[in-house]
Design a protein around this motif. Structure first.
Motif, PDB file in Angstrom:
ATOM      1  N   ARG A   1      11.682  -3.489 -20.234  1.00  0.00           N
ATOM      2  CA  ARG A   1      12.178  -3.723 -19.322  1.00  0.00           C
ATOM      3  C   ARG A   1      12.537  -4.853 -18.399  1.00  0.00           C
ATOM      4  O   ARG A   1      13.669  -5.547 -18.155  1.00  0.00           O
ATOM      5  CB  ARG A   1      12.446  -2.500 -18.162  1.00  0.00           C
ATOM      6  CG  ARG A   1      13.268  -2.470 -16.839  1.00  0.00           C
ATOM      7  CD  ARG A   1      13.163  -0.677 -16.940  1.00  0.00           C
ATOM      8  NE  ARG A   1      12.044  -0.559 -16.362  1.00  0.00           N
ATOM      9  CZ  ARG A   1      11.561  -1.415 -14.900  1.00  0.00           C
ATOM     10  NH1 ARG A   1      12.068  -1.903 -14.240  1.00  0.00           N
ATOM     11  NH2 ARG A   1       9.969   0.113 -14.816  1.00  0.00           N
TER      12      ARG A   1
ATOM     13  N   ASN B   1      10.922  -0.840  -9.736  1.00  0.00           N
ATOM     14  CA  ASN B   1      11.607  -0.114  -9.875  1.00  0.00           C
ATOM     15  C   ASN B   1      13.384  -0.131 -10.386  1.00  0.00           C
ATOM     16  O   ASN B   1      13.543   0.012  -8.897  1.00  0.00           O
ATOM     17  CB  ASN B   1      11.177   1.051  -9.572  1.00  0.00           C
ATOM     18  CG  ASN B   1      11.152   1.940 -10.054  1.00  0.00           C
ATOM     19  OD1 ASN B   1      12.481   2.891  -9.909  1.00  0.00           O
ATOM     20  ND2 ASN B   1      10.956   2.208 -10.748  1.00  0.00           N
ATOM     21  N   LEU B   2      13.571  -0.579 -11.257  1.00  0.00           N
ATOM     22  CA  LEU B   2      15.130  -1.195 -11.432  1.00  0.00           C
ATOM     23  C   LEU B   2      15.317  -1.211 -12.446  1.00  0.00           C
ATOM     24  O   LEU B   2      14.646  -0.854 -13.579  1.00  0.00           O
ATOM     25  CB  LEU B   2      15.120  -2.731 -10.923  1.00  0.00           C
ATOM     26  CG  LEU B   2      16.283  -3.762 -10.617  1.00  0.00           C
ATOM     27  CD1 LEU B   2      16.831  -3.754  -9.003  1.00  0.00           C
ATOM     28  CD2 LEU B   2      16.336  -4.896 -10.990  1.00  0.00           C
ATOM     29  N   ASN B   3      16.966  -0.419 -12.757  1.00  0.00           N
ATOM     30  CA  ASN B   3      17.680  -0.446 -13.904  1.00  0.00           C
ATOM     31  C   ASN B   3      18.962  -1.175 -14.036  1.00  0.00           C
ATOM     32  O   ASN B   3      19.705  -2.094 -13.255  1.00  0.00           O
ATOM     33  CB  ASN B   3      17.723   1.424 -14.400  1.00  0.00           C
ATOM     34  CG  ASN B   3      18.068   1.625 -13.548  1.00  0.00           C
ATOM     35  OD1 ASN B   3      19.494   1.095 -12.760  1.00  0.00           O
ATOM     36  ND2 ASN B   3      18.545   3.349 -12.496  1.00  0.00           N
ATOM     37  N   GLU B   4      19.277  -0.742 -15.100  1.00  0.00           N
ATOM     38  CA  GLU B   4      20.329  -1.259 -16.287  1.00  0.00           C
ATOM     39  C   GLU B   4      21.715  -1.235 -15.176  1.00  0.00           C
ATOM     40  O   GLU B   4      22.137  -2.604 -14.848  1.00  0.00           O
ATOM     41  CB  GLU B   4      20.780  -1.274 -17.094  1.00  0.00           C
ATOM     42  CG  GLU B   4      20.008  -1.632 -18.250  1.00  0.00           C
ATOM     43  CD  GLU B   4      18.210  -0.293 -18.195  1.00  0.00           C
ATOM     44  OE1 GLU B   4      18.774  -0.055 -17.867  1.00  0.00           O
ATOM     45  OE2 GLU B   4      17.511  -1.268 -19.029  1.00  0.00           O
ATOM     46  N   LEU B   5      22.090  -0.796 -14.302  1.00  0.00           N
ATOM     47  CA  LEU B   5      23.410  -0.178 -14.228  1.00  0.00           C
ATOM     48  C   LEU B   5      23.132  -1.091 -12.567  1.00  0.00           C
ATOM     49  O   LEU B   5      24.158  -1.090 -11.783  1.00  0.00           O
ATOM     50  CB  LEU B   5      23.903   1.255 -13.554  1.00  0.00           C
ATOM     51  CG  LEU B   5      24.127   1.486 -14.858  1.00  0.00           C
ATOM     52  CD1 LEU B   5      25.251   2.869 -14.672  1.00  0.00           C
ATOM     53  CD2 LEU B   5      24.886   0.294 -15.843  1.00  0.00           C
ATOM     54  N   GLN B   6      21.851  -0.530 -11.873  1.00  0.00           N
ATOM     55  CA  GLN B   6      21.794  -1.733 -10.673  1.00  0.00           C
ATOM     56  C   GLN B   6      22.129  -2.997 -10.528  1.00  0.00           C
ATOM     57  O   GLN B   6      22.374  -3.263  -9.917  1.00  0.00           O
ATOM     58  CB  GLN B   6      20.147  -0.768 -10.704  1.00  0.00           C
ATOM     59  CG  GLN B   6      20.023   0.528  -9.735  1.00  0.00           C
ATOM     60  CD  GLN B   6      18.630   0.357  -9.107  1.00  0.00           C
ATOM     61  OE1 GLN B   6      17.576   0.655 -10.045  1.00  0.00           O
ATOM     62  NE2 GLN B   6      17.624   0.655  -8.043  1.00  0.00           N
TER      63      GLN B   6
ATOM     64  N   MET C   1      23.940  -4.603 -12.893  1.00  0.00           N
ATOM     65  CA  MET C   1      25.272  -4.326 -12.476  1.00  0.00           C
ATOM     66  C   MET C   1      25.999  -4.693 -11.977  1.00  0.00           C
ATOM     67  O   MET C   1      26.309  -5.189 -11.455  1.00  0.00           O
ATOM     68  CB  MET C   1      25.441  -3.747 -13.691  1.00  0.00           C
ATOM     69  CG  MET C   1      25.263  -3.569 -15.449  1.00  0.00           C
ATOM     70  SD  MET C   1      25.199  -5.239 -15.840  1.00  0.00           S
ATOM     71  CE  MET C   1      26.640  -5.208 -16.880  1.00  0.00           C
TER      72      MET C   1
ATOM     73  N   THR D   1      19.335  -0.870 -24.227  1.00  0.00           N
ATOM     74  CA  THR D   1      19.096  -0.049 -23.231  1.00  0.00           C
ATOM     75  C   THR D   1      18.081   1.453 -23.897  1.00  0.00           C
ATOM     76  O   THR D   1      18.838   1.643 -24.550  1.00  0.00           O
ATOM     77  CB  THR D   1      19.599   0.150 -21.948  1.00  0.00           C
ATOM     78  OG1 THR D   1      20.253  -1.061 -21.597  1.00  0.00           O
ATOM     79  CG2 THR D   1      19.221   0.930 -21.310  1.00  0.00           C
TER      80      THR D   1
ATOM     81  N   GLY E   1      13.614   3.428 -11.801  1.00  0.00           N
ATOM     82  CA  GLY E   1      15.107   2.384 -11.129  1.00  0.00           C
ATOM     83  C   GLY E   1      15.729   4.192 -10.456  1.00  0.00           C
ATOM     84  O   GLY E   1      16.165   5.855 -10.824  1.00  0.00           O
TER      85      GLY E   1
ATOM     86  N   HIS F   1      22.483   6.526 -10.581  1.00  0.00           N
ATOM     87  CA  HIS F   1      23.811   6.894 -10.026  1.00  0.00           C
ATOM     88  C   HIS F   1      24.942   7.786 -10.244  1.00  0.00           C
ATOM     89  O   HIS F   1      25.232   8.128 -10.989  1.00  0.00           O
ATOM     90  CB  HIS F   1      24.251   5.664 -10.776  1.00  0.00           C
ATOM     91  CG  HIS F   1      23.408   4.496 -11.571  1.00  0.00           C
ATOM     92  ND1 HIS F   1      24.140   3.249 -10.918  1.00  0.00           N
ATOM     93  CD2 HIS F   1      22.553   4.040 -11.895  1.00  0.00           C
ATOM     94  CE1 HIS F   1      22.770   2.234 -10.796  1.00  0.00           C
ATOM     95  NE2 HIS F   1      21.835   2.764 -11.208  1.00  0.00           N
TER      96      HIS F   1
END
Lengths: 407, 407, 407, 407
Positions: free
Chosen positions: A278, A354-359, A361, A395, D9, D12
């Motif tokens: 990730r 701890n972070l994801n794709e939309l964050q 973006m 993803t 994360g 949303h």
């Protein structure tokens, strides 16, 4: 209970530490103090010490959870293994390696500084030369920052190990893994790291307050004769309490212990390898956005690209600190400043924890708007599009295991 | 998110630290990380550094909020003001003074230990003698624990100051206020204390994680020439960042900063003098209960009675550690063990921090039941009655100011 | 984020609802909203609906988790099973049965009120007579409060069932279990209860907000023809969404769902039978204290003694509301007022929910001090001693299973 | 304390309710129960009832905070003002107006339904005709949903008022403001709204659990003669307790009261007008993105565009529910489904509550990726760019007042 700033909605925290804390960890820490001499806290601690070793990829290492920061963890690594006057080879490649070297000098070691341009990795050819020529083994330790947070440079630790082995040199290998461990590929045992350390507020995604140090058997052995003065950071006191099964020579933070437990549970649930992947996805997406904006990465070669932080070079007519200031004031977005030699020249996007794709973006979109506002001729949507093109194919789906089990 | 012990209802936490955290503080800490280089965190820090001085009763002191524990605060106090080999007079009166002396010795000071029986206060006659005869001022510092948590002994700091003054001796006065500051009467400026320190998990009623050190102008001056090796605990780095207005040489715990803010707000709302009186009420009530049970206070004279912790001596046929164990397992009540020389002989009731009368009554009632269960011929209700008789006349009304303003 | 009252330390909450929430539940509820149409929330809901049946001791009942209070749960029970004009037998024995009867009348049922003195249980002889003589089955339902919170009276539901059976009467049995279910022995299936209900803020130890209604197959059948107007409280809409697997006809509180999950986990961990025993211990201890103080229990016979709330009768020269007021203002202790007919004459001690022995002892000790302050000649320590004598032999050890598993 | 889904994360949350809760509100709700009959809770309640009126823009209205949802608030509005058989004009323009009409019919009112195509606003010409021809005033109330959440249509309430006035018709005006109040321009007094209502989990950004109903003096007057059966939702009981100053006829949620207090404090700090502007910015940005993607807004005319929710029409070859499912599983993004007539044809983006620009950008970027994944030929970055171009010129700076005051 005033909050010292206000803007509607969530703050977008993209400094390379402290990073976003998962809600599960915030919940686990939402508690009163406890007696750390009760049977419960040692039982909890035991699981933490056992499990944290997986994060370091070690089975033979001994971990210590110091109530301190990364700076304290540095001090613990050095003072437990070395004696004043000992020769150290240390790589200066950015602000954090600089600060560690400053500490090494103030602790009275004889620091042999190997400097690179900021944006480059550690100069391993020089290391090879120094080790090769150090036939009398005056070099007692190699100190290296795995990931230089100021420039977004990741050093190749397996190469360091190979150079040590090739030269059959017994120097200890001390590694600052503050912005790497639990996010980048890190293998304490395989790479023969003698002391590795990180801080809780980085990829572990906890609050600040734990300096986590892991010592190899060789490092523990060295600690028996190391003459550096130390008390608070002394491993010996910990080892004594480990043996007694009470674990703590002084009071730990109950909240951080439960937080670490919750954090480790999340990490194992996602899987350490998935976490590393990730970070690679998020790092790659960020670099693609930077390229699409027509900006340069401070990191000079692809081999050093960091998957936890990207330092972006701005054109000479822009002051990068204005970007950081503007991002915060207008978009509730926290970016990292350029530090020291690169102050005003780079800004940094932290993409760890701890972070994801939309964050991400949301952050990249914010950077685009800031760049536009500040006068850089960015094409709005360009970076986001480049990142999205990459991410939309890579993803993974949210695993539904637990939900499915319930149905 | 397993909890590592379970019993219905609230745990009764009566160890002399870590202590109960007020709900308001738990709430204030229930938050994500923040960028400590944003404008908000320095603004918050500024208020903390200003307000914490009131807790120390100093206007001229300089506070430092180290991310550490009391043990680290000790180290900071010593290494910033002294040089290896310096002669220190240090009082050994219980486990915590013993541990500080151990640290002093390991830091290579020349420690002149003045020992008392455990249960007695510092021997100030010996201090007087040593200072009087030290005409060449070889003594560089006096180290004293204000309140020895192991025995429940409070030393008379104003007497120490008088002896120093009488002998016109320039030695620094370093005070461990870990279980006193913010609970007992403590006056940094008036008593000429040069370094005072405490930990967040004691009377401030926060989680563990802040070692709070306050330095007088004389101590700051001494730090310029003190040769002890220090980096993490060095005041100099803090002072540099204070000047820049960014305050932090390394990452602080955001949560503890907001927690300290909430804690200070509560302290000022209750009033520091009222807090000191409350501790006196709770301490007196506890001592009356102990007397009613026919048990002895470990503290040998009334002048040393501590209002934050009471060490209770058990009869020789009882092992006090069984009392502590039984209290925890049967009544969800955490008491303090007897330590070192008094292990097995005393158990300790901590009555400090954010605590009220009925909480204490629950504890005292629990101790009575434990004593009965363990075979001591206690008259059930006797201690509670003695405490209640005292408290029912002395407990102040809850101030309704805010509520009334709203009506 | 002002708090509207301030006193140091914990508030002692001893009203018979809302009750103390376990920390684990507070933590579980400490979260953002979620989309209740995602796959996760129905999966969670499914486990709740399944598990809540154990609390009611039913395998055939259908539970509904209404976003409402006990008053709304009453309305749901009545309107789904009855038609306007239907004859109901309803027992008036205190303020809460009175309020339910008021609701029954306003909902246009023909309420046949069977009144007892406040402090007595339901008059079952009258019930027997009414059922025996109702050969044409005009009585459509029996409405009974299992535990009258105003007087501390527990009715014998198995006796009610026996009377119904003996008379072969088909009337529905509707039970208010607000202050009984999950604290007192309650057996929906065995006792043939047709609708049972409770509120989340009572023995379940959650915040207010869930009115939990459980319907027997017979009650569900009755709902198909019941003509009372209802929309929000209509079971039909829920049953439709149960079938679809989305469960919610309108938005539930995400926080309460997670809170209920955590609460049920705790309940099953302690064991429902152990919880009932704990309530009996705490109720017995309270009654022993009341007796030791020389005061009367409002409940007139032992067979009706309630293990969740004790209404204490004060002497005529004392106004019980002064006791409640004084307890709050001086000791941060919340007691229950006397209501309606017993206003000024009784005060109430709630001893239900997630509560342990020493918490109760703190309360009892506080009541003693209040009684003394207010002029009643109580012997301080007397009630506490009586309670302690009973509890010190009967309190079970904290189970260490989980901790031991870890060692 | 299992969480029933896991992805790294933040989630949303972009359904049009429940919406994101500000951290300050989550913190304020992180607390134990309290006795609602203590002096503190009424004092708090008083401020809430006073301050909530500002959100409705009324000075003459009387607010009620029902422990219920929007569906319950509907029922309270209808049953307190109308009698069975009363003629109501009600507009059917989407799923939520449909559900309200269903309730009206089940409550036995004579509902005169005025239907529009889904995507259109209320047909006010028909209203005008009906009122004009209703010379005998058989129409007792007009029921209208201010903002239809299913289609993203905002009705013109001032026009409704004008039509009523023009026809000098005395019908009550009942308004569902569930997805409008505190986000869109709403003026209870100016527009002569008789009952307005909302739910806590919408623009107020709290958890579900409060159905907030505000009644004009005319509505209160009507409640005196309204014959609809009601108990739980009866205003009369509330008014009785308002007079006594204890405010609550039954138990409120302590947590929601403190949460509402914190929420109102945040709202007043940002300013209601600024909040309305922010919703307009976010709504406009969303619509620009939809246009850039080449997709249609379900809302058929600009005059009905909603600033709180956008329903996006997908091409016939795409099933919109697949978009919602995919967004959740791959990007941890919650979007709203198309409901009933528009099921499969639209998906919905909720952009209401405590939300900022970069959060929306993350969502829009996610929608782009989903569209691409699902086979729609979207140009990645196009929608984000269109939104950014608009927002980068219109986003206000974070006010630094409090921070600056501290410096």
């Amino acid at each position: 209970m005033a909050d010292y700033v206000y803007g509607p909605g969530r703050t977008h925290l993209f400094v390379p530490g402290p990073v976003n804390i998962p809600d599960q960890v915030i919940r686990a820490m939402n508690r009163n103090n406890e007696d750390y001499r009760s049977p419960a806290v040692p039982a909890l601690t035991k699981t933490l010490l056992e499990d944290i070793k997986q994060i370091f990829k070690t089975t033979t290492g001994t971990p210590f959870l110091f109530p301190t920061t990364g700076t304290g963890a540095w001090e613990s690594a050095l003072t437990n293994t070395l004696s004043p006057g000992d020769r150290i080879v240390s790589f200066l490649i950015g602000q954090f390696s600089l600060l560690w070297i400053d500490q090494q000098q103030r602790l009275n070691f004889n620091v042999d500084v190997v400097e690179s341009d900021w944006g480059q990795g550690a100069d391993l050819a020089v290391l090879d030369y120094k080790l090769r020529t150090d036939t009398s083994h005056t070099i007692k330790a190699i100190c290296i920052v795995h990931n230089e947070t100021a420039t977004g440079v990741t050093n190749d630790l397996s190469a360091v190990r190979k150079i040590l082995d090739k030269n059959r040199h017994p120097a200890l290998l001390l590694v600052d893994g503050v912005s790497s461990i639990c996010a980048l590929d890190f293998r304490m045992d395989e790479w023969g790291v003698d002391v590795a350390l990180t801080g809780s507020q980085k990829a572990l995604s906890l609050p600040t307050g734990l300096g986590i140090v892991c010592a190899s058997p060789k490092a523990l052995e060295a600690s028996k004769t190391a003459k550096s003065v130390r008390v608070f950071f002394d491993w010996k006191d910990y080892l004594k309490f480990y043996k007694m099964g009470t674990y703590w020579p002084y009071t730990p933070s109950i909240q951080l212990l439960y937080g670490l437990r919750a954090g480790l549970d999340l990490i194992f649930e996602e899987g350490l390898e998935n976490i590393i992947k990730r970070h690679n996805r998020l790092g790659t997406a960020t670099r693609l956005a930077v390229e699409a904006w027509g900006l340069k990465n401070c990191t000079q070669k692809e081999e050093w690209f960091s998957d936890t932080v990207t330092a972006v070079v701005v054109p000479p007519y822009i002051d990068s600190s204005e970007i950081v200031k503007h991002a915060w004031k207008r978009y509730n977005l926290s970016l990292g400043l350029g530090l020291n030699k690169v102050a005003g020249k780079v800004f940094r996007i932290g993409h760890l924890g701890n972070l994801n794709e939309l964050q991400l973006m949301g952050c990249l979109s914010g950077v685009e708007m800031v760049l536009k506002d500040i006068g850089y001729p960015v094409k709005l949507g360009s970076g986001v599009a480049a990142a999205a093109a990459y991410l939309s194919n890579s993803t993974p789906l949210i695993p539904l295991a637990r939900t499915d089990q319930l149905q």
